[in-house]
Scaffold this motif. Structure first.
Motif, mmCIF file in Angstrom:
data_model
loop_
_atom_site.group_PDB
_atom_site.id
_atom_site.type_symbol
_atom_site.label_atom_id
_atom_site.label_comp_id
_atom_site.label_asym_id
_atom_site.label_seq_id
_atom_site.Cartn_x
_atom_site.Cartn_y
_atom_site.Cartn_z
ATOM 1 N N ASP A 1 0.857 -1.178 0.000
ATOM 2 C CA ASP A 1 0.000 0.000 0.000
ATOM 3 C C ASP A 1 0.898 1.234 0.000
ATOM 4 O OD1 ASP A 1 -1.828 1.987 0.310
ATOM 5 O OD2 ASP A 1 -2.799 1.152 2.093
ATOM 6 N N SER B 1 0.109 4.266 -0.038
ATOM 7 C CA SER B 1 -0.397 5.380 0.766
ATOM 8 C C SER B 1 -0.125 5.196 2.254
ATOM 9 C CB SER B 1 -1.905 5.543 0.544
ATOM 10 O OG SER B 1 -2.605 4.380 0.984
ATOM 11 N N GLU C 1 -5.177 3.386 -1.978
ATOM 12 C CA GLU C 1 -5.319 3.427 -0.521
ATOM 13 C C GLU C 1 -6.378 2.447 -0.043
ATOM 14 O OE1 GLU C 1 -5.829 6.816 2.995
ATOM 15 O OE2 GLU C 1 -6.361 7.263 0.906
#
Length: 291
Positions: A31, A33, A252
């Motif tokens: 991920d 984000s 995200e």
């Protein structure tokens, strides 16, 4: 009192351990984000369930409780209906086979074993294809919402059949009912009950409650994993669908929703396990004397 406290303490330890493992695994999910540090991710995710501050969904901008609450209704509806259908099939067949021993009953046992050994994923895929070929439709959740009562049953039937037939739960319950019924019926005291004209069915049903409940609860994790599969295949927006789509969505991740959905499942499994151990304590207190 000590044993009851021990059961509660064990349940709490299982709950905490489950959340620790889940948050640790989520910290390894790719991920861009999220923070780069696995430890930092782990601590952030861990703070969500232990602070009970789930907040708002990142993608939907609504309270996490609303999203997960709606998903829980669907998931537990499927769970309850599938367990009920498993019992409705396995108990009568197990009782019938326990009183007979011939080629037909042996064949039935083998059929149930083979059918139940097929994974939920395979059953769900095959039933989805059959519905499309036979009825020119796909039994998805959006159709279920707008349908009448009989249409709802028609649409939900392949979902339930996938859960009932797959991953071995049906056979395990059937085998437990058959074996326990044979054992009870061969007990010397049952012959005395028959001689006195007593109600054998009452004693038989009473003797089956505990083993059947324990067998079902032991298979709950399999049922939940199956529910995740069928919810994804049939687009049923339950907890499994929330978890799967949350993890598979690019960019995200909606971790508050994902963690909340997993937390609900863990709490349910732990509570059921605590009830199971409490029943064992009440029915067989001698087991816990050494503990």
């Amino acid at each position: 009192m000590f044993n009851a406290a021990k059961i509660i303490a064990t349940g709490l330890m299982q709950l905490v351990s489950g959340l620790l493992v889940v948050c640790l695994l989520l910290s390894f999910v790719p991920d861009n984000s999220a923070p780069d540090s696995v430890l930092e991710r782990f601590l952030i995710y861990l703070s969500i369930p232990f602070s009970f501050d789930f907040g708002y969904s990142i993608h939907m901008d609504v309270p996490v409780g609303d999203v997960v609450g709606q998903g829980a209704k669907i998931t537990f509806m499927l769970l309850g209906m599938s367990v009920g259908l498993i019992l409705a099939i396995a108990i009568p067949l197990g009782l019938w086979v326990s009183t007979k021993k011939n080629r037909a009953t042996d064949f039935l046992t083998n059929v149930i074993y083979v059918v139940s050994a097929i994974p939920v994923l395979v059953w769900a895929s095959v039933l989805m294809l059959l519905y499309f070929l036979l009825f020119n439709m796909t039994p998805i959740f959006s159709d279920f919402l707008e349908a009448g009562i009989w249409s709802k049953l028609f649409i939900v039937s392949p979902v339930l059949l996938s859960l009932v037939l797959g991953d071995g739960t049906l056979f395990e319950v059937y085998r437990k009912v058959k074996d326990e019924s044979q054992r009870i019926l061969n007990e010397p005291w049952i012959k005395g009950v028959k001689t006195r004209g007593g109600n054998v069915s009452y004693h038989l049903s009473r003797g089956l409650v505990e083993p059947v409940y324990i067998t079902i609860t032991d298979k709950l994790t399999y049922l939940f994993s199956g529910i995740i599969v069928v919810e994804f295949i049939f687009n049923w927006f339950g907890l499994g669908f929330i978890i799967w789509t949350g993890l598979m969505t690019p960019g995200e991740k909606d971790y508050p929703v994902i963690i909340a959905a997993i937390t609900v499942i863990i709490i349910f499994v732990v509570v059921v396990a605590m009830i199971r151990e409490s029943i064992k304590l009440i029915m067989h207190p001698e087991i816990y004397k050494k503990g």
